[in-house]
Design a protein around this motif. Structure first.
Motif, PDB file in Angstrom:
ATOM      1  N   SER A 225       0.792  -1.134   0.168  1.00  0.00           N
ATOM      2  CA  SER A 225       0.149  -0.007  -0.021  1.00  0.00           C
ATOM      3  C   SER A 225       0.939   1.361   0.088  1.00  0.00           C
ATOM      4  N   LYS A 226       2.027   1.208   0.362  1.00  0.00           N
ATOM      5  CA  LYS A 226       3.078   2.398   0.404  1.00  0.00           C
ATOM      6  C   LYS A 226       3.303   2.598  -1.077  1.00  0.00           C
ATOM      7  N   TYR A 227       3.215   1.933  -1.880  1.00  0.00           N
ATOM      8  CA  TYR A 227       3.534   2.484  -3.381  1.00  0.00           C
ATOM      9  C   TYR A 227       2.225   2.567  -4.158  1.00  0.00           C
ATOM     10  N   TRP A 228       1.193   3.162  -3.673  1.00  0.00           N
ATOM     11  CA  TRP A 228       0.149   3.424  -4.354  1.00  0.00           C
ATOM     12  C   TRP A 228       0.160   4.326  -5.349  1.00  0.00           C
ATOM     13  N   TYR A 229       1.072   4.999  -5.453  1.00  0.00           N
ATOM     14  CA  TYR A 229       1.295   6.077  -6.503  1.00  0.00           C
ATOM     15  C   TYR A 229       1.791   5.343  -7.764  1.00  0.00           C
ATOM     16  N   LEU A 230       2.099   4.088  -7.663  1.00  0.00           N
ATOM     17  CA  LEU A 230       2.460   3.434  -8.975  1.00  0.00           C
ATOM     18  C   LEU A 230       1.377   2.426  -9.588  1.00  0.00           C
ATOM     19  N   GLY A 231       0.294   2.677  -9.039  1.00  0.00           N
ATOM     20  CA  GLY A 231      -0.928   2.037  -9.622  1.00  0.00           C
ATOM     21  C   GLY A 231      -0.890   0.754  -9.643  1.00  0.00           C
ATOM     22  N   PRO A 232      -1.075   0.015 -10.768  1.00  0.00           N
ATOM     23  CA  PRO A 232      -0.969  -1.334 -11.118  1.00  0.00           C
ATOM     24  C   PRO A 232       0.200  -2.137 -11.039  1.00  0.00           C
ATOM     25  N   LEU A 233       1.242  -1.370 -11.012  1.00  0.00           N
ATOM     26  CA  LEU A 233       2.494  -1.734 -10.900  1.00  0.00           C
ATOM     27  C   LEU A 233       3.083  -1.891  -9.328  1.00  0.00           C
ATOM     28  N   LYS A 234       2.165  -1.377  -8.612  1.00  0.00           N
ATOM     29  CA  LYS A 234       2.815  -1.269  -7.214  1.00  0.00           C
ATOM     30  C   LYS A 234       3.129  -2.543  -6.609  1.00  0.00           C
ATOM     31  N   THR A 235       2.336  -3.787  -6.907  1.00  0.00           N
ATOM     32  CA  THR A 235       2.544  -5.106  -6.375  1.00  0.00           C
ATOM     33  C   THR A 235       4.032  -5.672  -7.034  1.00  0.00           C
ATOM     34  N   ASN A 236       4.322  -5.710  -8.287  1.00  0.00           N
ATOM     35  CA  ASN A 236       5.557  -6.157  -8.754  1.00  0.00           C
ATOM     36  C   ASN A 236       6.720  -5.032  -8.304  1.00  0.00           C
ATOM     37  N   ALA A 237       6.421  -3.766  -8.192  1.00  0.00           N
ATOM     38  CA  ALA A 237       7.540  -2.966  -7.771  1.00  0.00           C
ATOM     39  C   ALA A 237       7.854  -3.296  -6.066  1.00  0.00           C
ATOM     40  N   ALA A 238       6.858  -3.531  -5.290  1.00  0.00           N
ATOM     41  CA  ALA A 238       7.186  -4.038  -4.110  1.00  0.00           C
ATOM     42  C   ALA A 238       7.877  -5.102  -3.758  1.00  0.00           C
ATOM     43  N   HIS A 239       7.695  -6.194  -4.655  1.00  0.00           N
ATOM     44  CA  HIS A 239       8.569  -7.422  -4.657  1.00  0.00           C
ATOM     45  C   HIS A 239       9.823  -7.134  -4.913  1.00  0.00           C
ATOM     46  N   TRP A 240      10.054  -6.571  -6.230  1.00  0.00           N
ATOM     47  CA  TRP A 240      11.263  -6.192  -6.859  1.00  0.00           C
ATOM     48  C   TRP A 240      12.266  -5.457  -5.651  1.00  0.00           C
ATOM     49  N   LEU A 241      11.659  -4.409  -5.106  1.00  0.00           N
ATOM     50  CA  LEU A 241      12.368  -3.475  -4.334  1.00  0.00           C
ATOM     51  C   LEU A 241      12.976  -4.293  -2.953  1.00  0.00           C
ATOM     52  N   SER A 242      12.107  -5.113  -2.659  1.00  0.00           N
ATOM     53  CA  SER A 242      12.532  -5.921  -1.526  1.00  0.00           C
ATOM     54  C   SER A 242      13.735  -6.945  -1.843  1.00  0.00           C
ATOM     55  N   THR A 243      13.682  -7.261  -3.149  1.00  0.00           N
ATOM     56  CA  THR A 243      14.980  -8.096  -3.326  1.00  0.00           C
ATOM     57  C   THR A 243      16.428  -7.294  -3.433  1.00  0.00           C
ATOM     58  N   LEU A 244      16.173  -6.000  -3.766  1.00  0.00           N
ATOM     59  CA  LEU A 244      17.344  -5.053  -3.902  1.00  0.00           C
ATOM     60  C   LEU A 244      17.816  -5.009  -2.248  1.00  0.00           C
ATOM     61  N   ARG A 245      16.864  -4.885  -1.376  1.00  0.00           N
ATOM     62  CA  ARG A 245      17.471  -4.751   0.112  1.00  0.00           C
ATOM     63  C   ARG A 245      18.044  -6.194   0.704  1.00  0.00           C
ATOM     64  N   GLU A 246      17.387  -7.138   0.060  1.00  0.00           N
ATOM     65  CA  GLU A 246      18.100  -8.389   0.866  1.00  0.00           C
ATOM     66  C   GLU A 246      17.426  -9.390  -0.184  1.00  0.00           C
ATOM     67  N   TRP A 247      18.630 -10.129  -0.640  1.00  0.00           N
ATOM     68  CA  TRP A 247      18.356 -11.440  -1.359  1.00  0.00           C
ATOM     69  C   TRP A 247      19.468 -12.544  -1.087  1.00  0.00           C
ATOM     70  N   PRO A 248      19.148 -13.755  -0.954  1.00  0.00           N
ATOM     71  CA  PRO A 248      17.723 -14.297  -0.805  1.00  0.00           C
ATOM     72  C   PRO A 248      17.126 -14.260   0.328  1.00  0.00           C
ATOM     73  N   LEU A 249      15.759 -14.269   0.270  1.00  0.00           N
ATOM     74  CA  LEU A 249      14.874 -13.819   1.300  1.00  0.00           C
ATOM     75  C   LEU A 249      14.511 -15.330   2.100  1.00  0.00           C
ATOM     76  N   VAL A 250      15.336 -16.231   2.204  1.00  0.00           N
ATOM     77  CA  VAL A 250      15.169 -17.617   2.925  1.00  0.00           C
ATOM     78  C   VAL A 250      14.818 -17.552   4.244  1.00  0.00           C
ATOM     79  N   ARG A 251      13.794 -18.203   4.946  1.00  0.00           N
ATOM     80  CA  ARG A 251      13.675 -18.318   6.273  1.00  0.00           C
ATOM     81  C   ARG A 251      13.810 -19.770   6.653  1.00  0.00           C
TER      82      ARG A 251
END
Length: 423
Positions: A225-251
């Motif tokens: 929801s923080k990326y509301w200004y990206l419209g329909p791209l907000k879901t893909n953008a949120a997942h892509w940006l999370s990979t830039l902060r940390e990858w792999p995201l394994v638990r």
């Protein structure tokens, strides 16, 4: 003819104003048509409810008592207006005694359940958070075995209503969803739902109808929801940006679980007819002359826990409430874990699908069936669980299935649709 030519010439010479006027009129016409359709839906629902209200009752019978737990803050503060316009008139016309209790703050519904008096029907008007609070407060009561027999109705007024697809036919019209859910309560058809009891080391147990979710996909879903200004791209953008902060995201997580238990046969909701007087007398005499032999007490076998160590991007412990009419051999919960070898592209694609339905898992995921499980997180692991879309601090927990613990109202159309999907 000259007048028509003059009109067209004026429109052509003022094409900007004409285009703007057409857009405004089109939008206004569509808006008015939507209001008219909503009014028609409300009128049809009220006429159906009036038929219930006209039914005669015996002189010794009393009106059914209905208690409504309403969260006015749901749906960004619109829930109270939605309830008053779409659900309340139907309940009043149905000839039931209604008590509406509005919550003032988060967590109050749990306390209200502790003080709730006996009622014939309990209605939850809100979203996932309100429903989870009501269920938790209900099952924390000392007399929970008695109050759990009270049928529960769910009117979807929240921004998230995860249980609605299991109980009602959903549409793009909010008014239609609310009126159909309210009418299904009046029709009285119910279905049993499983409940998860989630207990930490110190806190009181929390109860859930959908499941417990933990992992990278859950964390990203909380930030979309923080990326509301990206419209329909907000879901893909949120997942892509999370990979830039940390990858792999394994638990890493250790899971101990018990095998599922056999499901006992469903009991008929109708009481069997009482035997005649002669049969009852003969049965008592037989028990008096030939008392039944008492069976020796059964020795309970110790619980056999199995261990599993999972490396995953997301863990989801869920019930089978997605299709509550499905006949199953076992009473069980599902432990689903995604694999840990996703590429960035696969991670973004799967994350977009999970935003639409968190219960969707890939074909390579690990799935375990159990009646109870224990989660042991690695030391220093931080994060949060999503329990029925409500955020809780992640900690070691024990999750137990309470099979067919509560009964919820379901629409006959949705029941038939779910049964047809199984064929």
């Amino acid at each position: 003819m000259a007048r028509v030519v003059k009109v067209f010439r004026t429109l052509r010479n003022n094409w900007k104003k004409s285009t703007f006027a057409v857009c405004v009129l089109s939008y206004g016409g569509h808006w008015l048509y939507g209001i008219h359709c909503d009014s028609v839906l409300r009128r049809e629902a009220c006429l159906a409810a009036r038929e219930f209200g006209r039914q005669q009752i015996a002189p010794q019978e009393r009106l059914r008592k209905v208690t409504v737990i309403l969260n006015p803050a749901a749906c960004s503060g619109k829930a109270n207006k939605l309830f008053e316009k779409n659900a309340a008139p139907i309940l009043h016309l149905a000839g039931v005694e209604i008590t509406i209790v509005k919550t003032d703050y988060e967590g109050q519904a749990k306390k209200l359940m502790e003080l709730m008096e006996q009622t014939d029907v309990l209605i939850v008007a809100g979203g996932d958070g309100t429903l989870q609070e009501v269920v938790t407060g209900l099952l924390r009561r000392p007399d929970q075995d008695t109050v759990c027999n009270t049928p529960i109705g769910f009117i979807p007024l929240g921004s998230r209503n995860s249980l609605s697809p299991s109980l009602h036919l959903l549409s793009d019209n909010k008014v239609k969803d609310i009126t159909s859910a309210t009418l299904s309560i009046l029709k009285g058809e119910t279905v049993p739902l499983d409940v998860l009891q989630i207990k930490g080391e110190k806190d009181q147990p929390v109860f859930a109808l959908t499941g417990l979710r933990w992992g990278a996909f859950r964390d990203v879903a909380a930030t979309i929801s923080k990326y509301w200004y990206l419209g329909p791209l907000k879901t893909n953008a949120a997942h892509w940006l999370s990979t830039l902060r940390e990858w792999p995201l394994v638990r890493e997580v250790s899971v101990s679980y018990l095998a599922p238990s056999l499901r006992p046969p469903d009991l008929s909701p109708q009481k069997p007819p009482r035997p005649n007087l002669l049969y009852r007398i003969m049965r008592r005499l037989k028990n008096h002359w030939y008392p039944p032999v008492e069976e020796p007490p059964k020795v309970e076998e110790p619980e056999q826990w199995k261990e599993a160590h999972l490396s995953t991007l997301e863990l989801f412990i869920q019930t089978h409430n997605k299709n509550p009419v499905e006949r199953r051999m076992n009473d069980s919960l599902m432990i689903c874990a995604e694999p840990d070898n996703f590429t960035v592209g696969e991670y973004i694609t799967v994350g977009s699908k999970k935003e639409e339905d968190p219960a969707v898992f890939t074909k390579d995921s690990t799935k375990l069936e159990a009646s109870a499980c224990q989660l042991q997180l690695p030391e220093g692991a931080a994060g949060f669980y999503s329990i029925d879309n409500e955020e809780y601090e992640a900690m070691p927990v024990e999750v137990r299935l309470l099979p067919r613990k509560l009964r919820f109202f379901i629409s006959a159309e949705r029941r038939e649709q779910l049964l047809s999907q199984m064929q």
